[in-house]
Design a protein around this motif. Structure first.
Motif, PDB file in Angstrom:
ATOM      1  N   ASN A 155       0.832  -1.381  -0.042  1.00 44.57           N
ATOM      2  CA  ASN A 155       0.076  -0.076  -0.003  1.00 44.57           C
ATOM      3  C   ASN A 155       0.782   1.218  -0.103  1.00 44.57           C
ATOM      4  OD1 ASN A 155       1.043  -0.165   2.549  1.00 44.57           O
ATOM      5  ND2 ASN A 155      -0.847  -0.121   3.597  1.00 44.57           N
TER       6      ASN A 155
ATOM      7  N   ILE B 148      -6.262   5.154  -1.631  1.00 40.71           N
ATOM      8  CA  ILE B 148      -6.645   3.666  -1.824  1.00 40.71           C
ATOM      9  C   ILE B 148      -7.750   3.293  -2.501  1.00 40.71           C
ATOM     10  CG2 ILE B 148      -7.294   2.127   0.243  1.00 40.71           C
ATOM     11  CD1 ILE B 148      -4.413   3.071   0.694  1.00 40.71           C
TER      12      ILE B 148
ATOM     13  N   THR C 125      -5.029   2.935   5.248  1.00 47.47           N
ATOM     14  CA  THR C 125      -5.760   1.927   4.343  1.00 47.47           C
ATOM     15  C   THR C 125      -7.078   1.490   4.597  1.00 47.47           C
ATOM     16  OG1 THR C 125      -3.501   1.197   3.963  1.00 47.47           O
ATOM     17  CG2 THR C 125      -5.156  -0.351   3.205  1.00 47.47           C
TER      18      THR C 125
END
Length: 289
Positions: free
Chosen positions: A47, A157, A182
């Motif tokens: 991420n 995200i 996230t």
């Protein structure tokens, strides 16, 4: 080099969605997928790129002296940022927690320094308050909060959600929780149930983030039973779980984030937490260590 060229030249996007199999969930008619963000890039793994992308775009569109961000001695976030800034020729500064450290304290700090990121080391009290007296005017730089937590990081995200929705309909999306960027982004942009497996004892901090951002996310569920003591601390049982998972599925997971997440998922499956017939998407958030 612009963002699109960097993505096309260096990154594996969209990241693969891989189904894994096991009697624990198949006996419940549950399908389990891993969103393999760990395969995006060897360095800008998981991420990290999602949370950095909008900041990098802003820094390119509206140049300042460079980018400043924060992290610990083994920060995946600083590691990824240093690499991206090196490739895109953006000056960068890393504010590192621990004034006993230097550029050669470990291989990660050494590599970050070699990529051109200037490192400033703060004692823990100053770091907590983000008191950086060694930089004259931080307003001359774009400042990325620790771990990429911000509205820009959360917005990044959304691409994970879109990539999943283009492939499959999910009942639950599950992610490890560090800063909360996230899972907050997943819950904001997805209509699925979002389960966050906390990797440190910061549930109140995450709830404060939601309040600060004026976000009401009824689909966000935080699970705090799988922290395993302190952040970034493993134990023989967790290490063995990660090793067994790799042996069974040929997918490496580390004990700091994804290992704790999958340990939590397995436990929830054993407790029959998820309804029969559910489709679960677990986000492999990567990390180089």
């Amino acid at each position: 080099m612009d963002i699109a060229t960097f993505e096309n030249s260096f990154l594996n996007l969209p990241s693969p969605l891989e189904e894994i199999y096991g009697p624990l969930w198949q006996d419940q008619q549950i399908r389990l997928f891993l969103k393999r963000d760990d395969l995006i890039h060897q360095t800008v793994s998981g991420n990290k790129w999602r949370k950095l992308k909008e900041y990098i775009q802003i820094a390119q569109d509206n140049p300042k002296k460079g980018i400043i961000s924060f992290g610990g001695a083994y920060s995946n976030h600083l590691y990824a940022l240093a690499y991206v800034c090196h490739q895109l020729k953006i000056p960068s500064i890393g504010i590192v927690r621990g004034d006993e450290l230097n550029e050669s304290s470990n291989p990660y700090l050494k590599q970050i320094h070699q990529w051109g990121m200037k490192l400033h080391f703060l004692d823990r009290k100053a770091y907590q308050k983000k008191e950086v007296h060694s930089i004259d005017n931080m307003n001359d730089y774009w400042v990325i909060p620790e771990g990429g937590y911000s509205n820009f990081g959360i917005s990044g995200i959304r691409e994970i959600v879109l990539e999943i929705e283009n492939k499959i309909s999910s009942d639950y999306i599950i992610s490890a929780v560090g800063t909360g960027t996230t899972v907050i982004g997943l819950a904001k942009y997805s209509s699925s149930n979002i389960v966050g497996i906390l990797c440190l004892n910061n549930k109140i901090e995450i709830q404060n983030h939601l309040q600060d951002l004026s976000l009401d996310l009824p689909n966000l569920i935080l699970k705090e039973d799988y922290v395993q003591g302190k952040y970034a601390k493993s134990n023989p049982a967790l290490d063995a779980f990660c090793e067994n998972f790799k042996a069974q599925h040929q997918i490496a997971i580390e004990p700091t984030y994804t290992g704790k997440m999958m340990l939590g998922v397995y436990d929830l499956l054993k407790k029959k937490y998820f309804p029969t017939g559910s489709t679960l998407i677990c986000i492999h958030t990567g990390g180089v260590k």
